[in-house]
Scaffold this motif. Structure first.
Motif, short mmCIF file in Angstrom:
data_model
loop_
_atom_site.label_atom_id
_atom_site.label_comp_id
_atom_site.label_asym_id
_atom_site.label_seq_id
_atom_site.Cartn_x
_atom_site.Cartn_y
_atom_site.Cartn_z
N ARG A 145 0.84 -1.21 0.00
CA ARG A 145 0.00 0.00 0.00
C ARG A 145 0.87 1.26 0.00
O ARG A 145 0.51 2.27 -0.61
CB ARG A 145 -0.95 -0.01 1.20
CG ARG A 145 -2.08 -1.02 1.05
CD ARG A 145 -2.90 -1.16 2.30
NE ARG A 145 -3.69 0.05 2.58
CZ ARG A 145 -4.49 0.17 3.64
NH1 ARG A 145 -4.58 -0.82 4.52
NH2 ARG A 145 -5.18 1.28 3.83
N VAL A 146 2.01 1.20 0.66
CA VAL A 146 2.96 2.31 0.58
C VAL A 146 3.45 2.46 -0.86
O VAL A 146 3.55 3.58 -1.39
CB VAL A 146 4.15 2.10 1.54
CG1 VAL A 146 5.23 3.15 1.30
CG2 VAL A 146 3.68 2.15 2.98
N GLY A 147 3.74 1.34 -1.51
CA GLY A 147 4.15 1.38 -2.92
C GLY A 147 3.08 1.99 -3.80
O GLY A 147 3.38 2.76 -4.72
N GLN A 148 1.82 1.67 -3.53
CA GLN A 148 0.72 2.27 -4.30
C GLN A 148 0.62 3.77 -4.03
O GLN A 148 0.41 4.57 -4.94
CB GLN A 148 -0.59 1.56 -3.95
CG GLN A 148 -0.65 0.14 -4.49
CD GLN A 148 -1.83 -0.65 -3.94
OE1 GLN A 148 -2.30 -0.42 -2.83
NE2 GLN A 148 -2.31 -1.60 -4.73
N LEU A 149 0.79 4.17 -2.77
CA LEU A 149 0.78 5.59 -2.42
C LEU A 149 1.84 6.36 -3.19
O LEU A 149 1.60 7.47 -3.68
CB LEU A 149 1.00 5.74 -0.91
CG LEU A 149 1.29 7.15 -0.38
CD1 LEU A 149 0.06 8.04 -0.54
CD2 LEU A 149 1.71 7.09 1.09
N LEU A 150 3.02 5.78 -3.33
CA LEU A 150 4.16 6.46 -3.96
C LEU A 150 4.23 6.23 -5.47
O LEU A 150 5.13 6.74 -6.13
CB LEU A 150 5.47 5.99 -3.32
CG LEU A 150 5.58 6.18 -1.81
CD1 LEU A 150 6.92 5.67 -1.32
CD2 LEU A 150 5.39 7.63 -1.42
N GLY A 151 3.29 5.46 -6.02
CA GLY A 151 3.32 5.19 -7.46
C GLY A 151 4.41 4.24 -7.88
O GLY A 151 4.85 4.28 -9.04
N LEU A 152 4.84 3.34 -6.98
CA LEU A 152 5.92 2.43 -7.29
C LEU A 152 5.45 1.16 -7.98
O LEU A 152 6.26 0.37 -8.45
CB LEU A 152 6.66 2.03 -6.00
CG LEU A 152 7.24 3.15 -5.14
CD1 LEU A 152 7.95 2.58 -3.94
CD2 LEU A 152 8.18 4.04 -5.95
N ASP A 153 4.13 0.94 -8.02
CA ASP A 153 3.61 -0.31 -8.54
C ASP A 153 3.43 -0.33 -10.05
O ASP A 153 3.06 -1.36 -10.62
CB ASP A 153 2.28 -0.66 -7.86
CG ASP A 153 1.23 0.42 -8.04
OD1 ASP A 153 1.60 1.60 -8.23
OD2 ASP A 153 0.02 0.10 -7.99
N THR A 154 3.67 0.81 -10.72
CA THR A 154 3.52 0.89 -12.18
C THR A 154 4.74 1.54 -12.81
O THR A 154 5.21 2.56 -12.34
CB THR A 154 2.26 1.71 -12.55
OG1 THR A 154 1.11 1.10 -11.96
CG2 THR A 154 2.08 1.75 -14.07
N ASP A 155 5.23 0.92 -13.86
CA ASP A 155 6.33 1.48 -14.65
C ASP A 155 5.71 2.40 -15.71
O ASP A 155 4.99 1.93 -16.60
CB ASP A 155 7.10 0.34 -15.30
CG ASP A 155 8.30 0.82 -16.10
OD1 ASP A 155 8.44 2.04 -16.31
OD2 ASP A 155 9.10 -0.03 -16.54
N GLN A 156 6.00 3.69 -15.65
CA GLN A 156 5.40 4.68 -16.53
C GLN A 156 6.20 4.92 -17.81
O GLN A 156 5.94 5.88 -18.54
CB GLN A 156 5.24 6.02 -15.78
CG GLN A 156 4.32 5.96 -14.57
CD GLN A 156 2.87 5.74 -14.95
OE1 GLN A 156 2.47 5.96 -16.09
NE2 GLN A 156 2.06 5.32 -13.99
N THR A 157 7.15 4.04 -18.11
CA THR A 157 8.02 4.27 -19.26
C THR A 157 7.23 4.42 -20.55
O THR A 157 7.47 5.34 -21.35
CB THR A 157 9.03 3.11 -19.40
OG1 THR A 157 9.81 3.02 -18.21
CG2 THR A 157 9.95 3.34 -20.59
N ALA A 158 6.28 3.52 -20.79
CA ALA A 158 5.51 3.56 -22.05
C ALA A 158 4.69 4.85 -22.14
O ALA A 158 4.62 5.48 -23.20
CB ALA A 158 4.60 2.34 -22.15
N ALA A 159 4.05 5.24 -21.03
CA ALA A 159 3.25 6.46 -21.03
C ALA A 159 4.13 7.69 -21.24
O ALA A 159 3.77 8.62 -22.00
CB ALA A 159 2.47 6.59 -19.72
#
Length: 463
Positions: free
Chosen positions: A253-267
């Motif tokens: 849940r901390v990872g979700q809070l900080l946006g660590l659960d998704t790699d935004q490279t493609a976006a």
């Protein structure tokens, strides 16, 4: 994107930058560690791939991302099954497995097992928790299951793995449990910290220098989380919790809070060529999309944010926390309360705070949604799904879903985002694209840095 190189002649897979020099013809490349393990490879003892970030790419199908978030929330822990997970996302178990194998290279069960094993290995390195505590903190149902999984993934027992840790691995400190949070290289902690600082709920969240703190509640008991800078490949999490059972889900849940659960490279790649947004992306290439610790909390914020500037929203949220949350004494950084659980919020209590009747009605509807057994207020909920929930509409759906992980959400009613759109002269509709949430984050970051008179967000010094 993080990739892993597996060597067919040794049966070992490595993280990027490992010093091994195998022949190119003997190498297989995998996009995540679970896929390499599902193919029969084991983690390298030298480069320790379990200590690098391995988020799911933002270009993965939304159904796969949604199922992964459910796994992160514990859907396959203990008695959870792939069939039950598939039913929750509206697919057959066979089709869900086919999607996972096609896009991630591992089945849902294999991904869940790999995540638990990797988290346990990090606990064995970082902490002095007993092997039994590590097992239950990592989401395993029994010590036997834990031992079996660790032998399958790492070819060694938990005790052997603990004995192999290096002197610099141990992070034990007085007070709390300190863990490494793996991040992608270039992750922009300064920007995420500034985003959180500008929206911190008084008494619940604070930012002091480079440290973010917030109070949390676990099954009715209060706790404190502190996030600090680490090195180029990790942040530090210091957790002060009433117990360690299920710690993996706290860290997730901390990872979700900080946006660590998704790699935004493609976006980010898709946005760099945009004539109006490309410059923002190039200025902040490591920006992630921030999430939330509490879907209920972010839904209440969304209701209050319509028609109000940020300072007023924070004031109302702080009042709700003080009057309806649980007091917690002796915490640093001005933290005094936890944000109330949905069970502690009702229309009478909200009316007593002086909230307008329309806001009381909508927050009461949000509270009912949050209490429901299959609540749409959860990590991974889409804007379209929330827009059709009782008491909500399309605007609230995007405001809430943006912080819950919907890549296509675009919170157009956010005051900082509106200020940025006006200043940049962007008039086209940016909703519904695979990169919409990342575009919104760059615009909000830009809006936060504008003059306070334009946004109501007094954080220009954080730019």
């Amino acid at each position: 994107m993080t990739t892993y190189s597996a060597v067919v002649t040794t049966g070992i897979y490595c993280r990027p930058g490992c010093g091994s020099k195998p022949l190119a013809r003997n190498i297989r490349v995998f996009e995540n560690a679970a896929a390499a393990e599902a193919a029969g490879f084991r983690a390298c003892l030298h480069c320790r791939p379990y200590r690098v970030a391995g988020p799911i790419g933002s270009d993965a199908p939304e159904l796969v991302c949604r199922a992964v978030r459910m796994i992160i929330d514990g859907a396959l822990d203990h008695d959870g099954t792939e069939a039950a997970l598939a039913e929750r996302v509206g697919l057959s178990a066979r089709h869900l497995r086919r999607l996972f194998l096609g896009h991630l290279g591992a089945s849902p069960d294999q991904l869940a097992r790999s995540r638990r094993a990797h988290f346990a290995r990090r606990l064995l390195d970082d902490s002095d928790l007993t092997v039994l505590d590590v097992a239950f903190a990592s989401g395993f149902g029994s010590l036997r299951q834990f031992n079996r999984a660790m032998r399958e993934v790492f070819h060694a027992s938990p005790t052997d793995l603990r004995n192999r840790r290096r002197k610099a691995d141990r992070l034990v400190a007085d007070g709390g449990l300190t863990l490494r949070l793996p991040i992608l290289r270039g992750y922009d902690w300064d920007a995420i910290r500034a985003f959180l600082a500008a929206r911190a709920v008084p008494g619940v969240e604070s930012v002091d220098g480079e440290t973010y703190r917030r109070t949390v509640t676990l099954e009715g008991a209060p706790g404190l989380l502190e996030i600090l800078p680490g090195t180029t490949d990790h942040l530090l999490l210091r957790a002060h919790l009433p117990y360690w059972y299920g710690l993996i889900h706290v860290v997730d849940r901390v990872g979700q809070l900080l946006g660590l659960d998704t790699d935004q490279t493609a976006a980010a790649t898709a946005l760099r060529g945009d004539p109006q947004l490309g410059l923002l992306v190039r200025l902040r290439p490591g920006l992630a999309v921030p999430g939330t610790w509490s879907p209920f909390e972010v839904a209440v914020r969304a209701v209050l944010s319509r028609g109000r500037e940020n300072d007023e929203v924070r004031s109302w949220l702080g009042r709700i926390a003080r009057e309806l949350g649980t007091p917690v004494a002796g915490l640093p950084g001005g933290l005094t309360h936890t944000f109330p659980d949905p069970a502690a919020v009702d229309a009478a209590g909200l009316t007593g705070l002086g909230l307008p009747a329309q806001d009381v009605t909508t927050i009461a509807a949000v509270t009912v949604l949050a209490r429901s057994e299959d609540s749409p207020l959860r990590h991974g909920a889409s804007a379209a799904e929330l827009a059709h929930a009782p008491g909500l509409d399309a605007e609230l759906g995007h405001l809430i879903a943006y912080r819950l992980g919907d890549h296509t959400a675009f919170p157009a009613a956010d005051p900082a985002l509106k200020a940025a759109l006006a200043e940049l002269g962007v008039t086209r509709d940016l909703r519904g694209q695979p990169w919409s949430a990342l575009a919104a984050t760059h615009l909000i970051r830009h809006g936060d840095a504008l003059a306070p008179s334009a946004t109501g967000v007094h954080c220009g010094h954080l730019a």
